[in-house]
Design a protein around this motif. Structure first.
Motif, PDB file in Angstrom:
ATOM      1  N   ASP A 162       5.516 -31.075  22.208  1.00  0.00           N
ATOM      2  CA  ASP A 162       4.539 -31.313  21.141  1.00  0.00           C
ATOM      3  C   ASP A 162       4.149 -32.780  21.048  1.00  0.00           C
ATOM      4  N   GLY A 163       4.416 -33.563  22.098  1.00  0.00           N
ATOM      5  CA  GLY A 163       4.068 -34.973  22.095  1.00  0.00           C
ATOM      6  C   GLY A 163       5.152 -35.891  21.572  1.00  0.00           C
ATOM      7  N   THR A 164       6.221 -35.318  21.040  1.00  0.00           N
ATOM      8  CA  THR A 164       7.367 -36.114  20.605  1.00  0.00           C
ATOM      9  C   THR A 164       8.420 -36.102  21.707  1.00  0.00           C
ATOM     10  N   GLU A 165       9.648 -36.468  21.357  1.00  0.00           N
ATOM     11  CA  GLU A 165      10.761 -36.404  22.314  1.00  0.00           C
ATOM     12  C   GLU A 165      11.491 -35.065  22.254  1.00  0.00           C
ATOM     13  N   VAL A 166      10.991 -34.115  21.469  1.00  0.00           N
ATOM     14  CA  VAL A 166      11.676 -32.834  21.269  1.00  0.00           C
ATOM     15  C   VAL A 166      10.987 -31.728  22.061  1.00  0.00           C
ATOM     16  N   LEU A 167      11.796 -30.955  22.801  1.00  0.00           N
ATOM     17  CA  LEU A 167      11.331 -29.744  23.473  1.00  0.00           C
ATOM     18  C   LEU A 167      11.861 -28.535  22.713  1.00  0.00           C
ATOM     19  N   ARG A 168      11.039 -27.518  22.579  1.00  0.00           N
ATOM     20  CA  ARG A 168      11.446 -26.277  21.923  1.00  0.00           C
ATOM     21  C   ARG A 168      11.574 -25.159  22.947  1.00  0.00           C
ATOM     22  N   PHE A 169      12.643 -24.377  22.843  1.00  0.00           N
ATOM     23  CA  PHE A 169      12.862 -23.210  23.684  1.00  0.00           C
ATOM     24  C   PHE A 169      12.535 -21.981  22.835  1.00  0.00           C
ATOM     25  N   LEU A 170      11.624 -21.147  23.339  1.00  0.00           N
ATOM     26  CA  LEU A 170      11.161 -19.988  22.586  1.00  0.00           C
ATOM     27  C   LEU A 170      11.627 -18.694  23.239  1.00  0.00           C
ATOM     28  N   ASP A 171      11.946 -17.722  22.409  1.00  0.00           N
ATOM     29  CA  ASP A 171      12.197 -16.365  22.889  1.00  0.00           C
ATOM     30  C   ASP A 171      10.846 -15.760  23.288  1.00  0.00           C
ATOM     31  N   PRO A 172      10.657 -15.345  24.546  1.00  0.00           N
ATOM     32  CA  PRO A 172       9.352 -14.824  24.963  1.00  0.00           C
ATOM     33  C   PRO A 172       8.936 -13.544  24.247  1.00  0.00           C
ATOM     34  N   GLU A 173       9.905 -12.789  23.731  1.00  0.00           N
ATOM     35  CA  GLU A 173       9.561 -11.540  23.053  1.00  0.00           C
ATOM     36  C   GLU A 173       9.080 -11.782  21.627  1.00  0.00           C
ATOM     37  N   THR A 174       9.715 -12.711  20.933  1.00  0.00           N
ATOM     38  CA  THR A 174       9.388 -12.940  19.525  1.00  0.00           C
ATOM     39  C   THR A 174       8.621 -14.232  19.284  1.00  0.00           C
ATOM     40  N   GLN A 175       8.623 -15.123  20.296  1.00  0.00           N
ATOM     41  CA  GLN A 175       8.034 -16.461  20.187  1.00  0.00           C
ATOM     42  C   GLN A 175       8.729 -17.323  19.126  1.00  0.00           C
TER      43      GLN A 175
ATOM     44  N   VAL B  36      14.542 -20.795  19.559  1.00  0.00           N
ATOM     45  CA  VAL B  36      15.972 -20.526  19.622  1.00  0.00           C
ATOM     46  C   VAL B  36      16.786 -21.788  19.922  1.00  0.00           C
ATOM     47  N   LYS B  37      16.091 -22.877  20.302  1.00  0.00           N
ATOM     48  CA  LYS B  37      16.807 -24.110  20.638  1.00  0.00           C
ATOM     49  C   LYS B  37      15.824 -25.271  20.595  1.00  0.00           C
ATOM     50  N   ARG B  38      16.304 -26.425  20.111  1.00  0.00           N
ATOM     51  CA  ARG B  38      15.553 -27.673  20.174  1.00  0.00           C
ATOM     52  C   ARG B  38      16.356 -28.668  20.995  1.00  0.00           C
ATOM     53  N   LEU B  39      15.672 -29.381  21.863  1.00  0.00           N
ATOM     54  CA  LEU B  39      16.330 -30.318  22.766  1.00  0.00           C
ATOM     55  C   LEU B  39      15.680 -31.685  22.634  1.00  0.00           C
ATOM     56  N   GLN B  40      16.471 -32.689  22.242  1.00  0.00           N
ATOM     57  CA  GLN B  40      15.963 -34.050  22.178  1.00  0.00           C
ATOM     58  C   GLN B  40      16.109 -34.696  23.549  1.00  0.00           C
ATOM     59  N   VAL B  41      15.021 -35.278  24.046  1.00  0.00           N
ATOM     60  CA  VAL B  41      15.029 -35.903  25.371  1.00  0.00           C
ATOM     61  C   VAL B  41      15.325 -37.385  25.213  1.00  0.00           C
ATOM     62  N   LEU B  42      16.340 -37.851  25.946  1.00  0.00           N
ATOM     63  CA  LEU B  42      16.826 -39.219  25.817  1.00  0.00           C
ATOM     64  C   LEU B  42      16.984 -39.876  27.187  1.00  0.00           C
ATOM     65  N   ASP B  43      16.718 -41.166  27.242  1.00  0.00           N
ATOM     66  CA  ASP B  43      17.118 -42.025  28.350  1.00  0.00           C
ATOM     67  C   ASP B  43      18.295 -42.826  27.815  1.00  0.00           C
ATOM     68  N   GLU B  44      19.500 -42.360  28.134  1.00  0.00           N
ATOM     69  CA  GLU B  44      20.718 -42.845  27.500  1.00  0.00           C
ATOM     70  C   GLU B  44      20.596 -42.604  25.990  1.00  0.00           C
ATOM     71  N   THR B  45      20.389 -43.644  25.184  1.00  0.00           N
ATOM     72  CA  THR B  45      20.285 -43.431  23.729  1.00  0.00           C
ATOM     73  C   THR B  45      18.850 -43.535  23.228  1.00  0.00           C
ATOM     74  N   HIS B  46      17.894 -43.792  24.110  1.00  0.00           N
ATOM     75  CA  HIS B  46      16.510 -44.023  23.710  1.00  0.00           C
ATOM     76  C   HIS B  46      15.700 -42.730  23.783  1.00  0.00           C
ATOM     77  N   PRO B  47      15.052 -42.309  22.698  1.00  0.00           N
ATOM     78  CA  PRO B  47      14.173 -41.139  22.763  1.00  0.00           C
ATOM     79  C   PRO B  47      13.015 -41.375  23.730  1.00  0.00           C
ATOM     80  N   VAL B  48      12.716 -40.379  24.543  1.00  0.00           N
ATOM     81  CA  VAL B  48      11.592 -40.449  25.475  1.00  0.00           C
ATOM     82  C   VAL B  48      10.467 -39.615  24.874  1.00  0.00           C
ATOM     83  N   ARG B  49       9.496 -40.291  24.316  1.00  0.00           N
ATOM     84  CA  ARG B  49       8.424 -39.622  23.582  1.00  0.00           C
ATOM     85  C   ARG B  49       7.194 -39.398  24.461  1.00  0.00           C
ATOM     86  N   TYR B  50       6.194 -38.767  23.871  1.00  0.00           N
ATOM     87  CA  TYR B  50       4.924 -38.477  24.535  1.00  0.00           C
ATOM     88  C   TYR B  50       5.098 -37.540  25.732  1.00  0.00           C
ATOM     89  N   LEU B  51       6.059 -36.614  25.622  1.00  0.00           N
ATOM     90  CA  LEU B  51       6.225 -35.603  26.658  1.00  0.00           C
ATOM     91  C   LEU B  51       5.024 -34.672  26.613  1.00  0.00           C
TER      92      LEU B  51
END
Length: 256
Positions: A139-152, A155-170
């Motif tokens: 969504d443009g932040t450092e967070v990725l969302r994992f969705l159940d394909p059946e219900t959308q 089910v999980k949120r994943l913060q993307v980091l380079d060591e301790t630094h958030p990697v934004r604008y994904l």
């Protein structure tokens, strides 16, 4: 520490000044193919030798099937003019596309690109891929969302980091050999992300691929990754780029 890999966006933080010690890969162009320079590429995928592309902008967003070697559009479905298309992924016999600020996802039959359904998307849609079990959305932040394909449902949120630094604008995403690959918006970098920890394993630096900037197309940035798992081929392009590239990722170097 390797600063050169993070020029411009400082590893996903335009206002930051930190650098990275993560390995950085170069690339080699294996082949190049024509690409529609009017395509504001937001999503890219490939199956059975055919390329699928989702494009953006209001009034011009489409999902299409493209002949790889010529760039010829084989089939296309236009979105409603109020929808701004974003990332796509291929799921079973369907193409799934998300929209930017319209809070809507669209599902098409892959055979003819007719719409088969829709779903709610309560956040901004940027990129989309899947790991064989879940849809994965940015969504443009450092967070990725994992969705159940059946219900959308998320089910999980994943913060993307380079060591301790958030990697934004994904931005645009692709699942490649057990990693989540993500274009970092307004950079020439692809982050290779561990799907369990969210840590960036390494970066691919694609400087030199971007065409000369057209003053009328200021968003002409790298955005499009397609992995052909059957043939182990990797393709990249960008918004309004005239070329699609097949590349080989070279062994990584580090700044240490």
């Amino acid at each position: 520490m390797l600063a050169a890999a993070c020029t411009g966006v400082s590893c996903g933080q335009p206002s930051g000044s930190w650098t990275t010690a993560r390995p950085v890969h170069g690339y080699r162009v294996v082949a190049s193919y024509p690409h529609d320079p009017d395509a504001f590429t937001q999503g890219l995928a490939i199956r059975d030798g055919q390329l699928y592309e989702g494009t953006g902008t209001y009034g011009a967003s489409v999902v299409r099937r493209v002949e790889l070697t010529t760039g010829r559009v084989l089939q296309e479905t236009r979105l409603a003019p109020e929808l701004f298309g974003e990332g796509i992924t291929l799921w079973d016999d369907h193409v799934v596309q998300i929209t930017w600020r319209n809070h809507q996802g669209l599902i098409y039959r892959r055979a003819d690109l007719t719409q088969a359904g829709s779903f709610a998307l309560p956040w901004e849609g940027w990129g989309l891929t899947h790991d064989g079990a879940h849809w994965i959305a940015s969504d443009g932040t450092e967070v990725l969302r994992f969705l159940d394909p059946e219900t959308q449902e998320v089910v999980k949120r994943l913060q993307v980091l380079d060591e301790t630094h958030p990697v934004r604008y994904l931005n645009e995403l692709e699942y490649v050999r057990g990693e989540i690959w993500a274009n970092i918006w307004h950079s020439d970098l692809i982050a290779r992300i561990h799907p369990d920890t969210g840590q960036v394993n390494s970066y691919v630096d694609l400087r030199g691929l971007r065409p000369g900037i057209d003053s009328k197309k200021s968003q002409q940035v790298l955005n499009g990754i397609a992995y052909d798992a059957d043939a182990d081929r990797l393709f990249v392009t960008g918004k309004n780029w005239p070329t699609l590239y097949e590349i080989e990722v070279l062994p990584a170097s580090t700044g240490k």
